[in-house]
Design an enzyme around this catalytic site. Structure first.
Site, PDB file in Angstrom:
ATOM      1  N   CYS A  11      19.818  47.908   0.735  1.00 44.21           N
ATOM      2  CA  CYS A  11      20.034  48.874  -0.342  1.00 44.21           C
ATOM      3  C   CYS A  11      21.215  49.734   0.099  1.00 44.21           C
ATOM      4  O   CYS A  11      21.706  49.587   1.211  1.00 44.21           O
ATOM      5  CB  CYS A  11      18.788  49.681  -0.670  1.00 44.21           C
ATOM      6  SG  CYS A  11      18.135  50.688   0.639  1.00 44.21           S
ATOM      7  N   CYS A  83      19.493  47.830  -5.734  1.00 40.53           N
ATOM      8  CA  CYS A  83      20.762  48.536  -5.851  1.00 40.53           C
ATOM      9  C   CYS A  83      21.722  47.724  -6.707  1.00 40.53           C
ATOM     10  O   CYS A  83      21.911  46.549  -6.475  1.00 40.53           O
ATOM     11  CB  CYS A  83      21.385  48.737  -4.475  1.00 40.53           C
ATOM     12  SG  CYS A  83      20.254  49.458  -3.294  1.00 40.53           S
TER      13      CYS A  83
END
Length: 134
Positions: A11, A83
């Site tokens: 992420c 993400c």
């Protein structure tokens, strides 16, 4: 000797979701080589993330945010935690990224963090089953 599979959880900040996934995989599948990383790692983990992991008996206090490298991506099965910032997340351009689409735990209250943790736990357990079947 069989080389263990390398799993990479990614992420952007590497301070919450990916760290939870790393801790969970270490606990439930120590046969795998696991790491988490981010494209813009923070200096430390989100404190409440550490707390919700301790609630289920997993201590991630020694884990540190790490910067994502191309080498990590090349050597691992890559899991995107959710993400979608294309500028910050080069692994989006890797063909075989697993995408879990998990909410960012930053600025969430403890109840929301527990839900995120439990969602990650379910995803990790499903991943372990898939990897063991390969």
């Amino acid at each position: 000797m069989v080389e263990s599979k390398k799993i990479l959880f990614v992420c952007v900040e590497n301070a919450g979701r990916s760290q939870m996934a790393e801790g969970l995989l270490r606990k439930f599948a120590p046969q795998f080589d696991v790491i988490s990383a981010g494209t813009k790692p923070k200096s430390q983990l989100i404190p409440n993330v550490i707390d919700v992991m301790k609630e289920i008996g997993i201590d991630i206090t020694e884990q540190k945010p790490k910067e994502l490298t191309n080498e990590m991506i090349a050597q691992s099965i890559t899991v995107n935690m959710g993400c979608m910032d294309k500028k910050s997340y080069p692994a989006l351009f890797v063909d075989d990224v697993i995408d879990w689409n998990i909410s960012d735990p930053k600025d969430k209250d403890i109840e929301e963090l527990r839900k995120i943790r439990d969602q990650i736990k379910n995803e990790v357990l499903n991943l372990i089953t898939k990897l063991d079947d390969q």
